[in-house]
Motif scaffolding. Structure first.
Motif, short mmCIF file in Angstrom:
data_model
loop_
_atom_site.label_atom_id
_atom_site.label_comp_id
_atom_site.label_asym_id
_atom_site.label_seq_id
_atom_site.Cartn_x
_atom_site.Cartn_y
_atom_site.Cartn_z
N ARG A 190 -8.40 5.30 0.09
CA ARG A 190 -9.07 5.78 1.29
C ARG A 190 -8.54 7.19 1.56
O ARG A 190 -7.36 7.36 1.83
CB ARG A 190 -8.78 4.85 2.47
CG ARG A 190 -9.62 5.17 3.69
CD ARG A 190 -9.45 4.15 4.80
NE ARG A 190 -8.09 4.19 5.31
CZ ARG A 190 -7.27 3.14 5.35
NH1 ARG A 190 -7.66 1.98 4.91
NH2 ARG A 190 -6.05 3.26 5.83
N SER B 201 -4.47 1.14 -1.72
CA SER B 201 -4.25 -0.23 -1.29
C SER B 201 -4.93 -1.18 -2.26
O SER B 201 -5.60 -0.75 -3.20
CB SER B 201 -4.79 -0.44 0.14
OG SER B 201 -6.17 -0.19 0.17
N GLY C 26 -7.62 -4.25 -2.69
CA GLY C 26 -8.75 -4.98 -2.10
C GLY C 26 -8.99 -6.25 -2.87
O GLY C 26 -8.55 -6.40 -4.02
N LEU D 182 -8.64 -5.47 -6.62
CA LEU D 182 -9.08 -4.14 -7.03
C LEU D 182 -8.27 -3.07 -6.31
O LEU D 182 -7.98 -3.19 -5.14
CB LEU D 182 -10.56 -3.94 -6.67
CG LEU D 182 -11.54 -4.94 -7.22
CD1 LEU D 182 -12.89 -4.76 -6.56
CD2 LEU D 182 -11.67 -4.74 -8.70
N ARG E 241 -11.85 -9.12 -4.16
CA ARG E 241 -13.26 -9.45 -4.38
C ARG E 241 -13.33 -10.96 -4.56
O ARG E 241 -12.64 -11.52 -5.41
CB ARG E 241 -13.79 -8.74 -5.62
CG ARG E 241 -15.26 -9.01 -5.85
CD ARG E 241 -15.77 -8.36 -7.10
NE ARG E 241 -15.77 -6.91 -6.95
CZ ARG E 241 -15.88 -6.07 -7.96
NH1 ARG E 241 -15.96 -6.52 -9.19
NH2 ARG E 241 -15.91 -4.78 -7.75
N SER F 169 0.85 -1.18 0.00
CA SER F 169 0.00 0.00 0.00
C SER F 169 0.89 1.24 0.00
O SER F 169 2.05 1.18 0.40
CB SER F 169 -0.93 0.02 1.21
OG SER F 169 -0.19 0.15 2.40
N LYS G 261 -7.90 0.30 -4.31
CA LYS G 261 -8.79 1.05 -3.42
C LYS G 261 -8.08 2.33 -3.00
O LYS G 261 -6.85 2.36 -2.91
CB LYS G 261 -9.12 0.23 -2.18
CG LYS G 261 -9.96 -1.00 -2.46
CD LYS G 261 -10.04 -1.92 -1.27
CE LYS G 261 -10.92 -1.37 -0.19
NZ LYS G 261 -11.08 -2.33 0.92
#
Length: 90
Positions: free
Chosen positions: A80, A51, A53, A76, A55, A41, A78
């Motif tokens: 934040r 970062s 993620g 995926l 699924r 990350s 991500k």
């Protein structure tokens, strides 16, 4: 704002040529991409954290035929947002 507008902004703010600003932006994007590919990350304090993620695999339906299909698991990117970015928007 698109990439060329961002390069123009970086060049103006950092007192760089547009070519140097473009190379620095490409280097930053490349570094983020490489780190995420390795599963890591990238945290930019005050801005946010990039970062990876995950699924899970799942079943879905083809909307045309109604047939059940299997959807593969996927990784995926991500983002934040950090406190500084949130505060700047509100």
């Amino acid at each position: 704002m698109n990439k060329s507008e961002l390069i123009d902004h970086i060049a103006k703010q950092a007192d760089l040529s547009k070519a140097a600003a473009g190379r620095s932006l490409d280097a930053m994007i490349g570094a983020i991409r490489t780190t995420l590919k390795k599963g890591g990350s990238v945290t930019l304090v005050g801005f946010g954290t990039f970062s990876v993620g995950k699924r899970a695999a799942r079943t879905g339906r083809n909307p045309r035929t109604g047939a059940t299909i299997k959807i593969k698991a996927a990784k995926l990117p991500k983002f934040r947002p950090g406190k500084g970015l949130k505060d700047a928007l509100n």
